[in-house]
Each structure stands twice: as C-alpha cells, then as structure tokens.
Design a protein around this motif. Sequence first.
Motif, PDB file in Angstrom:
ATOM      1  N   VAL A 128       4.497  -2.247  -3.144  1.00 23.67           N
ATOM      2  CA  VAL A 128       3.035  -2.855  -3.749  1.00 23.67           C
ATOM      3  C   VAL A 128       1.663  -2.466  -3.476  1.00 23.67           C
ATOM      4  N   ARG A 129       1.470  -2.066  -2.722  1.00 21.12           N
ATOM      5  CA  ARG A 129       0.024  -1.579  -1.949  1.00 21.12           C
ATOM      6  C   ARG A 129       0.038  -0.197  -3.739  1.00 21.12           C
ATOM      7  N   PHE A 130       0.883   0.748  -3.271  1.00 19.87           N
ATOM      8  CA  PHE A 130       1.052   2.116  -4.039  1.00 19.87           C
ATOM      9  C   PHE A 130       0.733   1.495  -5.062  1.00 19.87           C
ATOM     10  N   VAL A 131       1.777   0.659  -6.147  1.00 25.30           N
ATOM     11  CA  VAL A 131       1.302   0.054  -6.677  1.00 25.30           C
ATOM     12  C   VAL A 131      -0.228  -0.670  -8.171  1.00 25.30           C
ATOM     13  N   ARG A 132      -0.526  -0.907  -6.968  1.00 26.24           N
ATOM     14  CA  ARG A 132      -1.885  -1.967  -7.007  1.00 26.24           C
ATOM     15  C   ARG A 132      -3.325  -0.746  -6.831  1.00 26.24           C
ATOM     16  N   GLU A 133      -2.919   0.534  -5.664  1.00 22.91           N
ATOM     17  CA  GLU A 133      -3.369   1.538  -6.356  1.00 22.91           C
ATOM     18  C   GLU A 133      -3.494   2.057  -7.842  1.00 22.91           C
ATOM     19  N   LEU A 134      -1.984   2.572  -7.723  1.00 23.09           N
ATOM     20  CA  LEU A 134      -2.564   2.524  -9.548  1.00 23.09           C
ATOM     21  C   LEU A 134      -3.113   1.767 -10.518  1.00 23.09           C
ATOM     22  N   GLU A 135      -3.009   0.312 -10.245  1.00 20.59           N
ATOM     23  CA  GLU A 135      -3.316  -0.313 -11.609  1.00 20.59           C
ATOM     24  C   GLU A 135      -5.074   0.042 -11.206  1.00 20.59           C
ATOM     25  N   GLN A 136      -5.240  -0.361  -9.579  1.00 20.67           N
ATOM     26  CA  GLN A 136      -7.124  -0.095  -9.395  1.00 20.67           C
ATOM     27  C   GLN A 136      -7.674   1.952 -10.165  1.00 20.67           C
ATOM     28  N   ARG A 137      -7.157   2.503 -10.013  1.00 19.08           N
ATOM     29  CA  ARG A 137      -6.942   3.835 -10.513  1.00 19.08           C
ATOM     30  C   ARG A 137      -7.288   4.044 -11.952  1.00 19.08           C
ATOM     31  N   TYR A 138      -6.582   3.286 -12.531  1.00 10.68           N
ATOM     32  CA  TYR A 138      -5.875   3.604 -14.326  1.00 10.68           C
ATOM     33  C   TYR A 138      -6.230   2.262 -15.008  1.00 10.68           C
ATOM     34  N   SER A 139      -7.190   1.534 -13.956  1.00 12.32           N
ATOM     35  CA  SER A 139      -7.282   0.417 -15.132  1.00 12.32           C
ATOM     36  C   SER A 139      -6.538  -0.051 -16.127  1.00 12.32           C
ATOM     37  N   LEU A 140      -5.900  -1.055 -15.320  1.00 15.73           N
ATOM     38  CA  LEU A 140      -4.144  -1.181 -16.057  1.00 15.73           C
ATOM     39  C   LEU A 140      -3.623  -2.019 -15.243  1.00 15.73           C
TER      40      LEU A 140
ATOM     41  N   SER B 134      12.945   7.665  -4.914  1.00 13.27           N
ATOM     42  CA  SER B 134      12.701   7.942  -6.425  1.00 13.27           C
ATOM     43  C   SER B 134      12.166   7.300  -6.844  1.00 13.27           C
ATOM     44  N   ALA B 135      11.193   7.513  -7.766  1.00  7.91           N
ATOM     45  CA  ALA B 135      10.037   7.373  -9.054  1.00  7.91           C
ATOM     46  C   ALA B 135      10.217   8.018 -10.166  1.00  7.91           C
ATOM     47  N   THR B 136      10.233   7.569 -11.041  1.00  6.55           N
ATOM     48  CA  THR B 136       9.871   7.727 -12.387  1.00  6.55           C
ATOM     49  C   THR B 136       9.060   7.240 -12.776  1.00  6.55           C
ATOM     50  N   LEU B 137       8.577   7.414 -14.248  1.00  8.66           N
ATOM     51  CA  LEU B 137       8.237   6.687 -15.165  1.00  8.66           C
ATOM     52  C   LEU B 137       9.033   6.756 -16.319  1.00  8.66           C
ATOM     53  N   LEU B 138       8.913   6.105 -17.156  1.00  8.62           N
ATOM     54  CA  LEU B 138       9.634   5.333 -19.056  1.00  8.62           C
ATOM     55  C   LEU B 138       9.399   4.478 -19.610  1.00  8.62           C
ATOM     56  N   HIS B 139       9.540   5.940 -20.417  1.00 13.93           N
ATOM     57  CA  HIS B 139       8.461   5.064 -21.930  1.00 13.93           C
ATOM     58  C   HIS B 139       7.235   5.071 -21.950  1.00 13.93           C
ATOM     59  N   GLY B 140       6.833   5.924 -20.927  1.00 18.57           N
ATOM     60  CA  GLY B 140       4.903   5.862 -21.286  1.00 18.57           C
ATOM     61  C   GLY B 140       4.449   4.485 -21.031  1.00 18.57           C
TER      62      GLY B 140
ATOM     63  N   GLU C 102      -1.141  11.074 -22.043  1.00 18.22           N
ATOM     64  CA  GLU C 102       0.257  11.971 -22.045  1.00 18.22           C
ATOM     65  C   GLU C 102      -0.434  12.301 -20.027  1.00 18.22           C
ATOM     66  N   ALA C 103      -2.553  12.295 -20.248  1.00 15.38           N
ATOM     67  CA  ALA C 103      -2.406  12.940 -19.061  1.00 15.38           C
ATOM     68  C   ALA C 103      -2.368  11.976 -18.336  1.00 15.38           C
ATOM     69  N   GLU C 104      -2.596  10.640 -18.158  1.00 15.26           N
ATOM     70  CA  GLU C 104      -2.536   9.625 -17.267  1.00 15.26           C
ATOM     71  C   GLU C 104      -0.939  10.182 -16.296  1.00 15.26           C
ATOM     72  N   GLN C 105       0.624  10.381 -17.212  1.00 17.62           N
ATOM     73  CA  GLN C 105       1.799  10.131 -17.072  1.00 17.62           C
ATOM     74  C   GLN C 105       1.821  11.675 -16.342  1.00 17.62           C
ATOM     75  N   VAL C 106       0.855  13.238 -16.475  1.00 19.74           N
ATOM     76  CA  VAL C 106       0.573  14.459 -15.642  1.00 19.74           C
ATOM     77  C   VAL C 106       0.331  14.162 -14.211  1.00 19.74           C
ATOM     78  N   GLU C 107      -0.875  12.889 -14.199  1.00 18.57           N
ATOM     79  CA  GLU C 107      -1.805  13.097 -13.332  1.00 18.57           C
ATOM     80  C   GLU C 107      -1.026  12.045 -12.491  1.00 18.57           C
TER      81      GLU C 107
END
Length: 160
Positions: free
Chosen positions: A81-93, A52-58, A25-30
């Motif tokens: 894709v660079r943006f998504v890769r940055e999220l991967e690094q930031r959230y270790s997933l 637009s962009a969103t998160l679905l089903h957590g 939940e905290a990651e989704q809020v961030e």
Amino acid sequence: MYIPFDQLPPQARIWIYQASRPLTEAEQVEIKPLLERFATEWSSHGKGLQASATLLHGRFLVLANNEDATAASGCSIDASVRFVRELEQRYSLSFMDRTQLAFLDGEKVELVPMPELKSKVAAGEIKENTLYFDTLITNYGELQQAWPRPAGNSWLSRYF
C-alpha cells in the motif's frame, strides 16, 4: 522473488488498483520497471515473496503473490500500500478511489461514479452484459478467465 505475471499459478492472490485517469504511454514505460523492482524486493517477515506486478488496460495496477510459496503478512501488505501511495504521489493520480466503477466501452475504459450507477442502469446505458472491471476479484485464475466480466455476473447483479 519476481515471477513474470503470465507465469503466476491460478490460485495466486492479487490486488487490483484502479487509476483515477488513464496512464500515459510514457508513464506506463516508467512504472513497469518500478513494479518489477517492487515485486523482486517484496517480502514477508524477511522472506521474499513469489510476486509479480503489471499494468492492464492502461488503467489498472495489479500486484500478485503466490501464497502457496509464502503468504503475504500484514506488514508486507502495508508495504504494498505504501508503494502504491508513492506511485500516486509521483504521478498525481489516485489508485485508492473505490467510488468509481470501470466498464469497457469498445476499446476504452469508462469510469462511472457509484451514485450514477442506478440511473445508468435504468437508462439502459449499463446492461447485464456490459463488461465490468471487478476490482474485488482476488486470484490470478479469475483475472485470466473472467476479467472484465459481464456486470450481471458480478456483485452488480443486484442492479438488474
């Protein structure tokens, strides 16, 4: 230019990225304001996209663009894709692992490794009517109408 996700036209192009684990939940809020900022700033050859962009089903990150207004270019897709890769690094997933298939099991998203698919179908654990999150769909209308969809109505139909 940012468009609220629920106001996208049905033909808007989408890209779905599946997280390797559930987002807390905290990651989704961030992440949500990061998504809105990316969509606001996303451009193609200097022209802002109606995005637009969103998160679905957590578990799923969905980027969208109204291609009728401005088509996404190769450079703008690379930027996403660079943006998504940055999220991967930031959230270790990982958002890029396409070897895991996601199914809806009650209220929970369950991942099945592709090498296990045939055996799960043979064992009756995955059936034609099992709801499948097809990350290959490409437009918002399909996401709204048939996502998740029965596995038998997707590219997985060959396994039944």
